[in-house]
Structures are given as C-alpha cells and as structure tokens.
Design an enzyme around this catalytic site. Structure first.
Site, PDB file in Angstrom:
ATOM      1  N   GLU A 415      -8.435   7.237  -0.428  1.00 60.10           N
ATOM      2  CA  GLU A 415      -7.989   8.514   0.134  1.00 60.10           C
ATOM      3  C   GLU A 415      -6.853   9.141  -0.654  1.00 60.10           C
ATOM      4  OE1 GLU A 415     -10.079   6.267   3.391  1.00 60.10           O
ATOM      5  OE2 GLU A 415      -8.592   5.751   1.846  1.00 60.10           O
ATOM      6  N   GLN A 437     -12.831  10.242   6.668  1.00 63.60           N
ATOM      7  CA  GLN A 437     -13.916   9.724   7.499  1.00 63.60           C
ATOM      8  C   GLN A 437     -13.477   9.663   8.964  1.00 63.60           C
ATOM      9  OE1 GLN A 437     -15.716   5.581   7.030  1.00 63.60           O
ATOM     10  NE2 GLN A 437     -17.115   6.861   5.819  1.00 63.60           N
ATOM     11  N   PHE A 438     -12.256   9.214   9.181  1.00 66.89           N
ATOM     12  CA  PHE A 438     -11.574   9.285  10.474  1.00 66.89           C
ATOM     13  C   PHE A 438     -10.140   9.720  10.190  1.00 66.89           C
ATOM     14  CE2 PHE A 438     -15.042   6.437  11.299  1.00 66.89           C
ATOM     15  CZ  PHE A 438     -15.409   6.657  12.618  1.00 66.89           C
ATOM     16  N   ALA A 439      -9.554  10.480  11.103  1.00 65.86           N
ATOM     17  CA  ALA A 439      -8.171  10.913  10.914  1.00 65.86           C
ATOM     18  C   ALA A 439      -7.237   9.727  10.736  1.00 65.86           C
ATOM     19  CB  ALA A 439      -7.716  11.776  12.091  1.00 65.86           C
ATOM     20  N   ASP A 440      -7.573   8.597  11.340  1.00 64.89           N
ATOM     21  CA  ASP A 440      -6.761   7.384  11.236  1.00 64.89           C
ATOM     22  C   ASP A 440      -6.550   6.969   9.778  1.00 64.89           C
ATOM     23  OD1 ASP A 440      -7.346   6.040  14.333  1.00 64.89           O
ATOM     24  OD2 ASP A 440      -8.763   7.475  13.499  1.00 64.89           O
ATOM     25  N   PHE A 441      -7.557   7.208   8.930  1.00 61.67           N
ATOM     26  CA  PHE A 441      -7.503   6.726   7.554  1.00 61.67           C
ATOM     27  C   PHE A 441      -6.606   7.582   6.663  1.00 61.67           C
ATOM     28  CE2 PHE A 441     -12.091   5.023   8.212  1.00 61.67           C
ATOM     29  CZ  PHE A 441     -11.610   4.083   9.110  1.00 61.67           C
ATOM     30  N   HIS A 482      -9.756   4.032  15.075  1.00 61.28           N
ATOM     31  CA  HIS A 482     -10.734   5.108  14.949  1.00 61.28           C
ATOM     32  C   HIS A 482     -10.559   6.141  16.067  1.00 61.28           C
ATOM     33  CE1 HIS A 482     -12.555   1.831  12.631  1.00 61.28           C
ATOM     34  NE2 HIS A 482     -13.261   2.740  11.997  1.00 61.28           N
TER      35      HIS A 482
END
Length: 676
Positions: A415, A437-441, A482
């Site tokens: 990222e 892919q997910f905001a968490d990442f 996630h």
C-alpha cells in the site's frame, strides 16, 4: 594508484579515471560542477558556526555521486534527492541566493520558510523534495517512471537513498513495484558506511547492497562513488538501459561521509583510521590530480577556477542578504495554501435530476469511476485485484475490459509503495485513484498519506492529485481488521480532504468531485451500503460539493448530526419515533466540515446529538461537540451529546459486534437528550 599505511596496515587506493569520449571541455565542466557544491559547503559550515544558518547535513566527500549522476540525466527528467545531495540542486542550476534563503528559512526561499534545508522540491527543475522518512522518495520515482511509460516518453527517473534507507520497507516496496511493472527507474544507493551512527554491519547481512537487485529480478552494479567519471558514465549507461529495455536498475555507490550525520552529531563514533583512508579518496582532490596529470588544466588554472567560484558564492550570498526582507506572517495565506486552489464547476454542480435512473450504492460508485476515466485520459486506477477480479467488493468489475490494464492496474500487496507511486504520477500531471482493499489496510500507507500527500502543496506548491478509496465500516461480522472506522485518524491532518457519502447520489457526485479536485482526497464508502441502498441517481457526469452538508430532513425538536451509516440509523430512528420531530444533517464531508450547516441546525432545534459508527474517544463527534460548545453555546437548550461505538476493537462475533455499534445506544442517548 595510492599506497599508504594506517595502524600498521597497508591500504591500496585505486582511483582510475576513464574519460572515454569526453572532451577536455566536458571534463572541465564536470570539475567545475564537482567543485561548486564543495566550496558552497565549506562556506555553509562557516555560516553555521556564525549562527547564520541553523542546521547543515554535509555531503563533503560524496559530491561525485550527486553531481555525476545528475549530469548523466536529462534536464527534464525527475530526480528524487536526499539531504546530502547539494550537487543535484547546483547541477540543475538552482540559484545559490535562493537556495541560501531556503536554508535560512526566509519567506522568498523555495518553501516560503515552511521547510528546512533540502526538504523541498521544484517542478521547474524536476526535483522532488524529500521528507525526513527517507524511504518514501523511492516509490514516488515509480509513479514518475510509470507516467513516462504511459506517455511513451524515452525518459528515466533517478531516486537516491542511503544504505540505512535500504532497511526500510519502502525500499522493498518501491523496488518490487518497479520490477513487476518494468519501470525505467534508477535506484541509487549512497553507501557511506553509517546511517547516522549505525554502521553497515548493523544494517544488513548481504555482502553488498547491490546483491539485493537479483532478488527483485533486476540488474545492478557496484561502483566507486568517489570517482566522478565512473558515476557519470555508469548512470549514463544505466539510463540508456532503463529506457531501451524499460527496466529498473540498482546502483550501489561506495563512498564515505567526512562529516557527521549533521554537524551537531559529530563523528566520534567513527574510527579515525577511516577518515585517513577516505581522505585519500577525496573525489575533488583525485579528479583535480587527474586533470593535471592529463595536462588538461594547470595548478594555476585550478586555483583560478576555485577563486572564481568562491567569488561567485560570495556575490550570491551578498545578493541574498541585500534582498532580505522583513518576514511577513499572513495567517490567512498560511491556511489558504494548505490546499491547491480549486473551484468546483457550477455546471457540474447543477445537474438535471430528471435524467436519472435507479442505482445501488456500488453501481453509483462504479459509474462515477467509468465516467471519470472517460473524462480524464490521464486518470489511472490502481489497487489489489482490481483488474480481472474486479476488486474485493467488485466495484471495478469490467473496467479493465473498457480501459485496459495500463489504466486499470493490479498492484502488489504494498500500500505504501502504491500511494507513493500515485504521488509520482501527479508530478507528471496524471490523476490516480488508489483502492484500499479494506480501509483498515491504509495503515500500511499512513506515512505516504499524512506526510507526503497531505503536506506537499504547503511545502513547495506541488499538488497531489490522488484519491484513495476506502471501503470501511462494520456490521458484517468481519472482525477487528476488516471493520474499522478510521476516518478520524486523518481528519486531524491538514492538507487532506475527507468525504463519506451516505447515499448513491452523493456517492457518485462526491467521487467525481474528488477525482476532479487536484488535492488528495480520502473517499470513504461503507461496505454495508454497497448493495443495500438504492435511489435515483442522475445519469450525467456531475459533482456534489465537497465541504457542503446535506439536510436529509427538517425538524424542530432535536438535530442528529451524522454521516455514513449513521444517516441510515438516524432515518430509522425518525421513522420509528414519529412523535419526535427529528432534523437529520448528513455531513458528507469531514474535512472540511460545513460549519454553517452545523450552526444552522443547532440554532433551529437547540438540541444536538452527534452520531457516528467510529469509536467515541477522539472521534469526529468530539471535534463537532467542542465547536458547537465554543461557537453556539447560547443556542443550546441541552448539552451536546455523542452517540458512538464502544471504545474497543471491532469484535468478530455478530452479537458482540451489534452491541459494539453506536446504534445499540441510539435510543438511550436520544431519550436522555430529549428529557433534559
């Protein structure tokens, strides 16, 4: 060849100069370019002791690398230097008087007093300024190289790092992306033996740093970084290789830092024998000796060049002092220049609402992407699995069939590197949308977003034309990594814009607006809304105003100020409680906030509940509550209340997650507020 002894050990120092087809005039130009930053540095060290500059990172002993490499590149090819690369700036003919003003923190320096030493750039000179974190520079080079490739330009980009910087994850990500995407990037490592005080044997275990090239599937070479002809010829050849074969290349330049990391740190941790050894390999002295041996210039000629440059330096510094003006602090200007100037189009804001069709939230986002791709030929979409697979949530499904893999780009799982590459694309006038892919990442790209994207315009006037799409939120039993709502992390960062739509119409219009905006925008899209929400959405290419809230419904009893999934929860509450006249304000934008709308709804009802899915402590609600208390206190009939999710990670078990969510406490909070 030089032979000498230190501590009863004999050292052989080879400095073989191969002029190849260089003319005498070219050799003398290389010498002048090499000597110029050395003499500037000697002067700066005097001024540092006099207190006329505050800090200095010396490149004495390493000048051949910056000068030779820069002279091997074309003037319109981007270079990403670090803080010991004065030779890059001087070889690109940046006026010393303005550089001196930069180093003094003057208002008419390159960063208007907002940045230090070499933490600045100049698009006119194709130099991208570093940030203190070192590694992120490398990924920016990937983006520039991608822009060259997409435009079918025969160009390469040069990125500097040190041996210490190769320990950072950004080094791996940048080299991996460049290799996978076959980008014409020259990664140049200045191996001077010490990262501040940490020696190489505590930095890595490979024999030579260039050995790492093979692991990325690229070529590499290790050269004498103190030999300007070796540096010039190598980079010139490597540049041609990168362009011809459209491949990256790793160059390790072996050198030594003759001063401290910066002057205050000193050099006590370096064995004195090393200074004696490397003094014999001084790049300036050795090259001057070679020029005399080849009868290209005499000792008198060398002294004349030295005197001429010293005079030039004194004249430039005198001019800088003469031009020095009173530092005017303009608070409005400081705030205005956090963002690149942008005015949304009235034509795009006024859309024909009759020409519309029913669309789900996900379809509205997809249509916004497609229409934006057609509108902007230099728009690139990047992310993990977004091409043939269509992304984790299938938002980009089918786009690769329309626009091809050059513009719909699958990325490695890196990222930080991808966001850095997006910034590099912006340097060359491209727009980009990066899908997390997910905001968490996004934590993996945090540094690039908050320190590179957010600050670059304020620092040296370069817009960061990047949108980061952030599938966010819980309610799906996906657990702690996630499901997070992390918008508040970024709302504290000047230079970013944050939008968070709660309806299909807003999702499309805000996304188009975000892409059209030349500033960095984080676009949060709640995963639970993708396929659960449908409404009529204009078919046209249109914008929704960033920074403008939406009055979902009017009321007189109480105001619910919210965004994202909170809007749905507020509407559900209002439907379930017709006895309460609820006003619902959808913020839509979290940075900037629509303070006029917040003031107006507070004035109408006198009771305010701030509702968000994010956890309570440090959430957006805290900022809004504080602002209302400070600016609207006399309008209130009750304390401002917040309804938020529990201050815990998001749990996996659906029953626990339901209890975690703010909506579980909405009824209780509203009862307390209405009863006050």
């Amino acid at each position: 060849m030089l032979i000498f002894a230190i501590d009863k050990k004999t050292y052989v120092c080879n400095m073989f100069f191969d002029r190849k087809d260089l003319s005498n005039a070219q050799l003398l130009q290389l010498h002048r370019s090499l000597l110029y930053p050395r003499l500037i540095e000697e002067k700066m060290l005097i001024l540092l002791r006099q207190g006329k500059i505050s800090k200095w990172f010396s490149g004495i002993g390493q000048e051949a690398i910056a000068v030779g490499a820069t002279m091997a590149m074309q003037q319109d090819e981007w270079i990403m230097p670090l803080h010991r690369n004065l030779g890059v700036f001087t070889t690109r003919q940046m006026p010393l008087r303005k550089l001196f003003k930069q180093w003094q923190g003057e208002q008419d320096g390159y960063s208007k007093g907002r940045e230090r030493s070499f933490h600045f750039g100049s698009s006119d000179h194709y130099i991208c300024g570093m940030i203190s974190h070192l590694g992120p520079q490398l990924a920016v080079a990937d983006g520039v190289a991608l822009a060259y490739q997409l435009a079918e330009q025969n160009k390469a980009v040069l990125a500097f790092t040190g041996e210490g910087g190769t320990s950072e994850g950004d080094f791996h990500e940048a080299l991996n992306i460049a290799a996978v995407w076959d980008l014409p990037v020259i990664f140049l490592v200045e191996n001077n033996g010490y990262a501040l005080s940490t020696p190489t044997n505590e930095q890595y275990r490979c024999v030579h740093l260039v050995d790492k090239a093979k692991g990325y599937g690229m070529e590499g070479v290790r050269i004498d970084g103190n030999n300007i002809l070796a540096v010039y010829d190598t980079i010139k050849g490597v540049r041609e290789y990168c362009i011809t074969y459209q491949k990256p290349y790793l160059v390790e330049c072996v050198t030594f830092r003759m001063r401290g990391h910066e002057e205050a740190s000193g050099t006590h941790y370096v064995p004195s024998s090393l200074f004696e050894l490397w003094q014999q390999k001084d790049p300036v002295n050795n090259f001057e000796q070679y020029l005399q041996e080849q009868e290209i210039i005499t000792q008198e000629g060398l002294q004349a060049v030295r005197d001429e440059i010293k005079t030039q330096i004194e004249e430039e510094l005198a001019a800088a002092e003469k031009e020095k003006s009173y530092f005017v602090i303009d608070t409005k200007l400081e705030l205005d220049e956090v963002y690149y100037p942008h005015q949304q189009s009235e034509e795009l804001l006024n859309v024909d609402e009759n020409d519309a069709s029913e669309k789900r939230f996900i379809d509205a986002i997809k249509e916004g992407l497609i229409q934006s791709m057609k509108e902007h030929e230099k728009l690139i979409i990047m992310g993990q699995d977004i091409a043939e697979y269509g992304g984790a949530f299938k938002v980009t499904e089918g786009l690769v069939n329309i626009f091809g893999k050059k513009r719909i780009r699958n990325t490695p799982i890196c990222e930080s590197g991808v966001v850095g590459a997006a910034l590099g694309l912006a340097l060359e006038g491209y727009k980009s949308v990066v899908e997390m892919q997910f905001a968490d990442f996004v934590t993996m790209a945090f540094n690039q977003i908050v320190n590179n994207l957010a600050k670059i315009h304020y620092r040296w006037g370069q817009p960061a034309d990047v949108v980061v799409r952030m599938p966010t939120g819980g309610g799906m039993g996906a657990g702690p990594f996630h499901s997070q709502s992390n918008e508040a992390w970024f709302a504290h960062v000047p230079g970013l814009k944050i939008v968070y739509p709660a309806s299909p119409r807003d999702a499309k219009g805000l996304l188009i607006a975000a892409i059209n905006d030349p500033n960095p925008v984080l676009f949060f899209e709640h995963k639970a809304l993708y396929r659960s929400l449908t409404e009529r959405v204009p078919n046209a290419f249109y914008e929704v105003e960033i920074g403008k809230a939406r009055l979902v419904q009017s009321g007189e009893d109480v105001s619910i100020i919210t965004y994202g999934m909170g809007v749905i929860w507020a509407q559900q509450y209002a439907e379930a409680h017709p006895e309460v006249d609820v006003e619902i304000l959808d913020l839509r934008s979290l940075l900037p906030l629509d303070y006029d709308a917040i003031r107006n709804t507070t004035a109408r009802t006198g009771r305010v509940l701030i509702l968000h899915e994010d956890t309570l402590t440090g959430g957006i609600g805290a900022e809004i509550a504080a602002w209302i208390g400070e600016h609207c206190f006399n309008m209130l009939d009750a304390p401002v209340m917040r309804c938020a999710s529990l201050d815990t990670p998001v749990p996996f078990n659906k029953a626990l997650e339901k209890n975690f969510m703010a909506v579980a406490r909405l009824e209780k909070c509203m009862d307390e507020l209405l009863a006050y």
